[in-house]
Design a protein around this motif. Structure first.
Motif, mmCIF file in Angstrom:
data_model
loop_
_atom_site.group_PDB
_atom_site.id
_atom_site.type_symbol
_atom_site.label_atom_id
_atom_site.label_comp_id
_atom_site.label_asym_id
_atom_site.label_seq_id
_atom_site.Cartn_x
_atom_site.Cartn_y
_atom_site.Cartn_z
ATOM 1 N N SER A 65 0.815 -1.216 0.000
ATOM 2 C CA SER A 65 0.000 0.000 0.000
ATOM 3 C C SER A 65 0.851 1.271 0.000
ATOM 4 O O SER A 65 0.340 2.353 -0.272
ATOM 5 C CB SER A 65 -0.950 0.010 1.203
ATOM 6 O OG SER A 65 -0.206 -0.014 2.409
ATOM 7 N N SER A 66 2.147 1.160 0.273
ATOM 8 C CA SER A 66 3.038 2.328 0.255
ATOM 9 C C SER A 66 3.376 2.783 -1.160
ATOM 10 O O SER A 66 3.810 3.910 -1.364
ATOM 11 C CB SER A 66 4.347 2.008 0.982
ATOM 12 O OG SER A 66 4.103 1.668 2.315
ATOM 13 N N ILE A 67 3.191 1.909 -2.145
ATOM 14 C CA ILE A 67 3.557 2.228 -3.524
ATOM 15 C C ILE A 67 2.458 3.069 -4.162
ATOM 16 O O ILE A 67 1.297 2.677 -4.177
ATOM 17 C CB ILE A 67 3.802 0.944 -4.338
ATOM 18 C CG1 ILE A 67 4.965 0.158 -3.725
ATOM 19 C CG2 ILE A 67 4.076 1.270 -5.802
ATOM 20 C CD1 ILE A 67 5.167 -1.224 -4.329
ATOM 21 N N THR A 68 2.867 4.238 -4.687
ATOM 22 C CA THR A 68 1.913 5.129 -5.354
ATOM 23 C C THR A 68 2.450 5.529 -6.729
ATOM 24 O O THR A 68 3.642 5.387 -7.006
ATOM 25 C CB THR A 68 1.664 6.407 -4.534
ATOM 26 O OG1 THR A 68 2.868 7.184 -4.516
ATOM 27 C CG2 THR A 68 1.227 6.079 -3.113
ATOM 28 N N LYS A 69 1.566 6.054 -7.547
ATOM 29 C CA LYS A 69 1.927 6.473 -8.905
ATOM 30 C C LYS A 69 2.911 7.648 -8.909
ATOM 31 O O LYS A 69 3.623 7.868 -9.877
ATOM 32 C CB LYS A 69 0.663 6.845 -9.677
ATOM 33 C CG LYS A 69 0.892 7.172 -11.122
ATOM 34 C CD LYS A 69 -0.424 7.499 -11.811
ATOM 35 C CE LYS A 69 -0.218 7.877 -13.246
ATOM 36 N NZ LYS A 69 0.340 9.201 -13.436
ATOM 37 N N ASP A 70 2.990 8.382 -7.824
ATOM 38 C CA ASP A 70 3.840 9.572 -7.754
ATOM 39 C C ASP A 70 5.295 9.264 -7.406
ATOM 40 O O ASP A 70 6.090 10.187 -7.245
ATOM 41 C CB ASP A 70 3.273 10.551 -6.725
ATOM 42 C CG ASP A 70 1.870 10.992 -7.100
ATOM 43 O OD1 ASP A 70 1.612 11.187 -8.301
ATOM 44 O OD2 ASP A 70 1.033 11.128 -6.196
ATOM 45 N N MET A 71 5.634 7.997 -7.277
ATOM 46 C CA MET A 71 6.989 7.620 -6.872
ATOM 47 C C MET A 71 7.937 7.507 -8.059
ATOM 48 O O MET A 71 7.511 7.418 -9.209
ATOM 49 C CB MET A 71 6.971 6.292 -6.124
ATOM 50 C CG MET A 71 6.268 6.349 -4.799
ATOM 51 S SD MET A 71 6.337 4.767 -3.980
ATOM 52 C CE MET A 71 6.348 5.318 -2.297
ATOM 53 N N ILE A 72 9.219 7.491 -7.736
ATOM 54 C CA ILE A 72 10.277 7.198 -8.702
ATOM 55 C C ILE A 72 10.841 5.828 -8.343
ATOM 56 O O ILE A 72 11.002 5.503 -7.164
ATOM 57 C CB ILE A 72 11.388 8.263 -8.646
ATOM 58 C CG1 ILE A 72 10.877 9.584 -9.200
ATOM 59 C CG2 ILE A 72 12.624 7.811 -9.402
ATOM 60 C CD1 ILE A 72 11.878 10.713 -9.136
ATOM 61 N N ILE A 73 11.129 5.043 -9.368
ATOM 62 C CA ILE A 73 11.732 3.725 -9.177
ATOM 63 C C ILE A 73 13.175 3.792 -9.648
ATOM 64 O O ILE A 73 13.449 4.291 -10.742
ATOM 65 C CB ILE A 73 10.978 2.659 -9.995
ATOM 66 C CG1 ILE A 73 9.547 2.545 -9.490
ATOM 67 C CG2 ILE A 73 11.697 1.318 -9.942
ATOM 68 C CD1 ILE A 73 8.655 1.739 -10.383
ATOM 69 N N THR A 74 14.084 3.294 -8.837
ATOM 70 C CA THR A 74 15.473 3.171 -9.262
ATOM 71 C C THR A 74 15.738 1.695 -9.520
ATOM 72 O O THR A 74 15.522 0.848 -8.638
ATOM 73 C CB THR A 74 16.449 3.715 -8.199
ATOM 74 O OG1 THR A 74 16.142 5.082 -7.960
ATOM 75 C CG2 THR A 74 17.885 3.603 -8.670
ATOM 76 N N TRP A 75 16.180 1.423 -10.740
ATOM 77 C CA TRP A 75 16.480 0.057 -11.164
ATOM 78 C C TRP A 75 17.703 0.106 -12.063
ATOM 79 O O TRP A 75 17.768 0.920 -12.980
ATOM 80 C CB TRP A 75 15.281 -0.547 -11.898
ATOM 81 C CG TRP A 75 15.557 -1.814 -12.611
ATOM 82 C CD1 TRP A 75 16.093 -2.964 -12.096
ATOM 83 C CD2 TRP A 75 15.309 -2.098 -13.993
ATOM 84 N NE1 TRP A 75 16.180 -3.925 -13.064
ATOM 85 C CE2 TRP A 75 15.705 -3.417 -14.240
ATOM 86 C CE3 TRP A 75 14.781 -1.341 -15.038
ATOM 87 C CZ2 TRP A 75 15.594 -4.009 -15.487
ATOM 88 C CZ3 TRP A 75 14.680 -1.936 -16.273
ATOM 89 C CH2 TRP A 75 15.074 -3.253 -16.496
ATOM 90 N N ASP A 76 18.657 -0.703 -11.777
ATOM 91 C CA ASP A 76 19.869 -0.799 -12.592
ATOM 92 C C ASP A 76 20.526 0.583 -12.761
ATOM 93 O O ASP A 76 20.920 0.969 -13.856
ATOM 94 C CB ASP A 76 19.529 -1.428 -13.941
ATOM 95 C CG ASP A 76 20.743 -1.969 -14.665
ATOM 96 O OD1 ASP A 76 21.739 -2.292 -13.995
ATOM 97 O OD2 ASP A 76 20.699 -2.065 -15.907
ATOM 98 N N SER A 77 20.574 1.331 -11.672
ATOM 99 C CA SER A 77 21.188 2.673 -11.602
ATOM 100 C C SER A 77 20.484 3.732 -12.444
ATOM 101 O O SER A 77 21.037 4.795 -12.696
ATOM 102 C CB SER A 77 22.672 2.618 -11.995
ATOM 103 O OG SER A 77 23.376 1.762 -11.131
ATOM 104 N N ASN A 78 19.255 3.464 -12.888
ATOM 105 C CA ASN A 78 18.474 4.440 -13.653
ATOM 106 C C ASN A 78 17.169 4.722 -12.921
ATOM 107 O O ASN A 78 16.612 3.849 -12.269
ATOM 108 C CB ASN A 78 18.150 3.910 -15.061
ATOM 109 C CG ASN A 78 19.397 3.745 -15.891
ATOM 110 O OD1 ASN A 78 20.161 4.680 -16.068
ATOM 111 N ND2 ASN A 78 19.621 2.544 -16.393
ATOM 112 N N ASP A 79 16.683 5.958 -13.059
ATOM 113 C CA ASP A 79 15.414 6.345 -12.457
ATOM 114 C C ASP A 79 14.293 6.228 -13.485
ATOM 115 O O ASP A 79 14.453 6.604 -14.644
ATOM 116 C CB ASP A 79 15.471 7.781 -11.934
ATOM 117 C CG ASP A 79 16.323 7.896 -10.680
ATOM 118 O OD1 ASP A 79 16.511 6.879 -9.986
ATOM 119 O OD2 ASP A 79 16.785 9.010 -10.389
#
Length: 103
Positions: A65-79
């Motif tokens: 429930s903490s995950i929202t559409k307004d977040m940024i995801i960092t994966w493999d050193s990229n945002d």
């Protein structure tokens, strides 16, 4: 499909600096969160653009429930920005996120 990936979810806050310009700061909410990531097809990209959002990958993860559409995801050193978030059948078991690389 890229299985067994780990991503970091960050919340985004915009604040004004001393000169009045907006500065974006991020705070880590979830780190090393397990997921699967898949490239979307060119057809899916075109459909998404027609619906007004960009997408390059689809991320699948357990519901949180903490995950929202307004977040940024960092994966493999990229945002990556979240452009669409789905909770299939509102079962609170799985999330499907359409994402695209920031910048």
């Amino acid at each position: 499909m890229r299985k067994n990936q780990s991503v970091t979810f960050k919340s985004v806050t915009e604040t004004a600096d001393d000169g009045g310009s907006l500065v974006e700061t991020t705070t880590t909410v979830l780190s090393n969160y397990p997921c699967m990531i898949d490239d979307v097809s060119s057809t899916e990209r075109v459909i998404a653009e027609r619906n007004g959002h960009q997408v390059s990958h689809r991320l699948y993860c357990n519901y949180n429930s903490s995950i929202t559409k307004d977040m940024i995801i960092t994966w493999d050193s990229n945002d990556y920005r979240i452009t669409y978030l789905r909770n299939p059948n509102n079962l609170d078991r799985l999330l499907e996120l359409d994402i695209y690389r920031n910048g």
